[in-house]
Write a protein that holds these residues in place. Structure first.
Motif, PDB file in Angstrom:
ATOM      1  N   ALA A 109      49.784  46.089  38.608  1.00  0.00           N
ATOM      2  CA  ALA A 109      49.002  45.023  39.249  1.00  0.00           C
ATOM      3  C   ALA A 109      47.606  45.528  39.606  1.00  0.00           C
ATOM      4  CB  ALA A 109      49.721  44.514  40.499  1.00  0.00           C
ATOM      5  N   LEU A 110      47.513  46.761  40.073  1.00  0.00           N
ATOM      6  CA  LEU A 110      46.221  47.338  40.417  1.00  0.00           C
ATOM      7  C   LEU A 110      45.323  47.431  39.180  1.00  0.00           C
ATOM      8  CD1 LEU A 110      44.282  48.809  42.368  1.00  0.00           C
ATOM      9  CD2 LEU A 110      45.415  50.927  41.673  1.00  0.00           C
TER      10      LEU A 110
ATOM     11  N   GLU B 276      47.821  48.943  45.387  1.00  0.00           N
ATOM     12  CA  GLU B 276      48.676  49.868  44.645  1.00  0.00           C
ATOM     13  C   GLU B 276      49.990  50.100  45.386  1.00  0.00           C
ATOM     14  OE1 GLU B 276      48.667  54.288  42.597  1.00  0.00           O
ATOM     15  OE2 GLU B 276      47.191  53.842  44.148  1.00  0.00           O
ATOM     16  N   ARG B 277      49.906  50.286  46.710  1.00  0.00           N
ATOM     17  CA  ARG B 277      51.118  50.514  47.507  1.00  0.00           C
ATOM     18  C   ARG B 277      52.020  49.280  47.530  1.00  0.00           C
ATOM     19  NH1 ARG B 277      47.513  53.472  50.719  1.00  0.00           N
ATOM     20  NH2 ARG B 277      47.093  51.710  52.085  1.00  0.00           N
ATOM     21  N   SER B 278      51.428  48.100  47.645  1.00  0.00           N
ATOM     22  CA  SER B 278      52.236  46.890  47.808  1.00  0.00           C
ATOM     23  C   SER B 278      52.690  46.261  46.490  1.00  0.00           C
ATOM     24  CB  SER B 278      51.484  45.855  48.646  1.00  0.00           C
ATOM     25  OG  SER B 278      50.335  45.413  47.968  1.00  0.00           O
ATOM     26  N   LYS B 279      51.858  46.324  45.457  1.00  0.00           N
ATOM     27  CA  LYS B 279      52.190  45.616  44.211  1.00  0.00           C
ATOM     28  C   LYS B 279      52.389  46.530  43.013  1.00  0.00           C
ATOM     29  CE  LYS B 279      50.003  41.347  45.618  1.00  0.00           C
ATOM     30  NZ  LYS B 279      49.067  40.294  45.276  1.00  0.00           N
TER      31      LYS B 279
ATOM     32  N   THR C 275      39.448  50.350  49.532  1.00  0.00           N
ATOM     33  CA  THR C 275      40.591  50.281  50.449  1.00  0.00           C
ATOM     34  C   THR C 275      41.563  49.194  50.009  1.00  0.00           C
ATOM     35  OG1 THR C 275      39.192  51.091  52.234  1.00  0.00           O
ATOM     36  CG2 THR C 275      41.259  50.039  52.878  1.00  0.00           C
ATOM     37  N   LYS C 276      41.018  48.078  49.540  1.00  0.00           N
ATOM     38  CA  LYS C 276      41.873  46.994  49.048  1.00  0.00           C
ATOM     39  C   LYS C 276      42.677  47.451  47.836  1.00  0.00           C
ATOM     40  CE  LYS C 276      38.634  43.527  50.674  1.00  0.00           C
ATOM     41  NZ  LYS C 276      37.600  42.579  50.297  1.00  0.00           N
ATOM     42  N   ALA C 277      42.063  48.250  46.985  1.00  0.00           N
ATOM     43  CA  ALA C 277      42.752  48.753  45.797  1.00  0.00           C
ATOM     44  C   ALA C 277      43.904  49.678  46.189  1.00  0.00           C
ATOM     45  CB  ALA C 277      41.778  49.484  44.883  1.00  0.00           C
TER      46      ALA C 277
END
Length: 189
Positions: A97-98, A90-93, A84-86
């Protein structure tokens, strides 16, 4: 030129042969094989693999291990509470970055160990790796294979590869930069 269906139809005889199962004719090389195919034929290949696994389980005593590389990556992230953090990262950075953040958790040595852990309780006669295309760029095939070499021993591995394998290099999707990998053999021509 041989059609893809004709090549698929030859897989069963190849993987049930004594030569394949016992690594005969390979010298001291690892029993790693690649079955390359056009990425547009992914569904056809997956359907054939499903049929093949069913046929082998009904008609032989062979135990075939199958690992979908994308599913393995997702499972590893979920086990570490990172999935979920990944997705959020991905959406935010963004993707770059992911990918940078996942280099550690999805490091090829860790993925190779996780892959083999799936078969601790039940020995396998051969291993099929699928889902290579969807797992890219999270998992790099040549790096994973390099890490599996010392771990698999004499268990034959078949990489179902959406792209081209020249016998010297892997070219994912047939249009990406070639990656040298000369330790595998073509499963069928």
């Amino acid at each position: 030129m041989t059609s893809l269906q004709m090549r698929l139809d030859r897989i069963r005889d190849r993987v049930t042969s004594e030569e394949f199962l016992h690594g005969r004719g390979l010298g001291n090389d690892v029993p790693f094989y690649a079955f390359d195919y056009p990425s547009a034929s992914e569904e056809q290949v997956n359907n054939h693999i499903e049929w093949l696994l069913d046929d082998l389980s009904r008609k032989t005593a062979l135990h075939v291990g199958v690992v979908n590389m994308l599913e393995l990556a997702v499972d590893q992230l979920k086990k570490r509470d990172l999935y979920t953090k990944a997705l959020t990262m991905e959406r935010s950075k963004g993707v770059a970055a992911l990918l940078s953040a996942l280099k550690g958790p999805l490091e090829p040595g860790k993925m190779a160990a996780a892959l083999l852990d799936k078969f601790d309780a039940k020995p396998i006669d051969m291993l099929f790796l699928t889902g290579v295309g969807p797992a890219y760029p999270l998992i790099r095939t040549h790096s994973l294979l390099n890490n599996l070499q010392p771990l698999l021993g004499s268990v034959p591995l078949v990489l179902f590869f959406p792209g081209r394998f020249s016998g010297q290099s892997l070219q994912l999707f047939g249009d990406m930069q070639e990656t040298p990998y000369y330790r595998a053999f073509r499963l069928v021509d």
